[in-house]
Design a protein around this motif. Structure first.
Motif, PDB file in Angstrom:
ATOM      1  N   PHE A 106       0.831  -1.154  -0.123  1.00  0.00           N
ATOM      2  CA  PHE A 106      -0.142  -0.014  -0.183  1.00  0.00           C
ATOM      3  C   PHE A 106       0.856   1.219  -0.071  1.00  0.00           C
ATOM      4  CE2 PHE A 106      -3.429  -2.409   2.798  1.00  0.00           C
ATOM      5  CZ  PHE A 106      -3.916  -3.063   1.493  1.00  0.00           C
ATOM      6  N   LEU A 107       0.530   2.411  -0.666  1.00  0.00           N
ATOM      7  CA  LEU A 107       0.980   3.419  -0.764  1.00  0.00           C
ATOM      8  C   LEU A 107       0.971   4.285   0.745  1.00  0.00           C
ATOM      9  CD1 LEU A 107       2.707   5.699  -2.258  1.00  0.00           C
ATOM     10  CD2 LEU A 107       0.530   6.433  -3.010  1.00  0.00           C
ATOM     11  N   ALA A 108       2.027   4.371   1.388  1.00  0.00           N
ATOM     12  CA  ALA A 108       1.894   4.916   2.775  1.00  0.00           C
ATOM     13  C   ALA A 108       1.224   6.517   2.717  1.00  0.00           C
ATOM     14  CB  ALA A 108       3.489   5.084   3.501  1.00  0.00           C
ATOM     15  N   GLY A 109       1.623   7.158   1.779  1.00  0.00           N
ATOM     16  CA  GLY A 109       1.159   8.581   1.759  1.00  0.00           C
ATOM     17  C   GLY A 109      -0.479   8.489   1.562  1.00  0.00           C
ATOM     18  N   TYR A 110      -0.991   7.721   0.996  1.00  0.00           N
ATOM     19  CA  TYR A 110      -2.324   7.751   0.736  1.00  0.00           C
ATOM     20  C   TYR A 110      -2.927   7.539   2.159  1.00  0.00           C
ATOM     21  CZ  TYR A 110      -7.022   6.504  -0.600  1.00  0.00           C
ATOM     22  OH  TYR A 110      -8.495   6.430  -0.836  1.00  0.00           O
ATOM     23  N   ILE A 111      -2.377   6.400   2.915  1.00  0.00           N
ATOM     24  CA  ILE A 111      -2.955   6.272   4.291  1.00  0.00           C
ATOM     25  C   ILE A 111      -2.993   7.509   5.214  1.00  0.00           C
ATOM     26  CG2 ILE A 111      -2.721   4.843   6.306  1.00  0.00           C
ATOM     27  CD1 ILE A 111      -1.681   2.641   4.410  1.00  0.00           C
ATOM     28  N   LEU A 112      -2.006   8.296   5.000  1.00  0.00           N
ATOM     29  CA  LEU A 112      -1.624   9.437   5.930  1.00  0.00           C
ATOM     30  C   LEU A 112      -2.829  10.562   5.268  1.00  0.00           C
ATOM     31  CD1 LEU A 112       2.109   9.871   6.190  1.00  0.00           C
ATOM     32  CD2 LEU A 112       0.891   8.866   7.824  1.00  0.00           C
TER      33      LEU A 112
END
Length: 288
Positions: A128-134
């Motif tokens: 998963f793209l970490a920045g999207y979760i943030l």
């Protein structure tokens, strides 16, 4: 009479300040100098200058208030029994580490991650793209008393297309972060590797939340705020905050330093993390 009262107040403040400075001077003796970085290690590839205590004070960083003083953990994924136990133990640890109430939010499904921010990594694993979760998930979680929010996933993370993976990522401005258990458990989490995985998770979560409180990567000594490029480097570094980083954190949260050390030692002993318990015991001995 008024001048005498003022003098007494100044004297009490000076004594209190001296006592606090004595604590940091005492535990400084337990700081361990960093070895010159080897190729592939964080400081070999990132020429960071570090952050002094004075520089930290000049930066804008979050400070707990009566209204906002709770750390939240947001699990995302399908966690098995052992992974759920790791999250529970991490919650308890963070509450001690930061001396702030820490709560776990209701687990969210991986279905909230859309296909355009998923990919298959080089080892055939989903990421998963970490920045999207943030930016798109955690930012929507806004308990009124939240001071920091940490996402935890069981799926691997990547920070941008050209990177293979990332252990964790944090946003200074949003006071959010995310970490993954995926790489910490050496394939599959079992009773045999449970403590090793837990040790790694405690380091990474406290590190990322430390960033939320304004702490930069530490270059002063071996410290949980050291940057790391690999699990072997994470394993090599301590779970302990060095004296400089302890001073930074305490300047904002203003907890009782001795109580924090005693709480940490008790936690590590209860969870059979003997090396970490010994580090806290050594700091406690230094201030007695």
């Amino acid at each position: 009479m008024r001048k005498l009262s003022l003098f007494i107040l100044v004297l009490l403040f000076a004594c209190k300040s001296d006592k606090k400075n004595h604590y940091f001077d005492a535990v400084k003796d337990n700081d361990v100098a960093l070895f010159p970085p080897a190729p592939g290690e964080w400081l070999y590839e990132h020429k960071e200058k570090g952050q002094t205590f004075e520089q930290f004070l000049k930066t804008k960083h979050v400070v707990p208030t009566k209204e906002q003083n709770v750390i939240y953990i947001q699990p995302i994924g399908k966690f098995n029994v052992l992974q759920t136990k790791q999250i529970d133990l991490t919650r308890a640890y963070l509450e001690i580490f930061f001396q702030l109430k820490t709560k776990i939010l209701e687990t969210k499904s991986n279905d909230i991650i859309p296909s355009h921010v998923r990919r298959i990594g080089g080892e055939g694993q989903e990421q998963f793209l970490a920045g999207y979760i943030l930016d798109s998930i955690l930012i929507k979680q806004k308990p009124s008393d939240r001071i920091a929010l940490m996402g935890l996933t069981e799926v691997d993370l990547y920070p941008k297309p050209e990177w293979n993976f990332v252990f964790g990522l944090a946003s200074y401005s949003q006071k959010t972060g995310v970490s993954s258990i995926f790489r910490l458990q050496d394939g599959e989490l079992t009773e045999a590797n449970f403590n090793k995985c837990l040790d790694r998770l405690l380091k990474i979560c406290s590190h990322e939340i430390g960033h939320m409180f304004g702490l930069h990567h530490c270059t002063a000594a071996d410290c949980v705020m050291n940057g790391t490029n690999s699990l072997s480097e994470t394993d090599k570094h301590t779970v302990r905050l060095c004296s400089v980083c302890q001073r930074k954190l305490n300047s904002g949260i203003k907890y009782n330093n001795a109580k924090r050390l005693a709480d940490l030692e008790k936690y590590f002993k209860a969870n059979n993390l003997k090396e970490s318990a010994a580090l806290m015991h050594k700091d406690l001995e230094s201030i007695q």
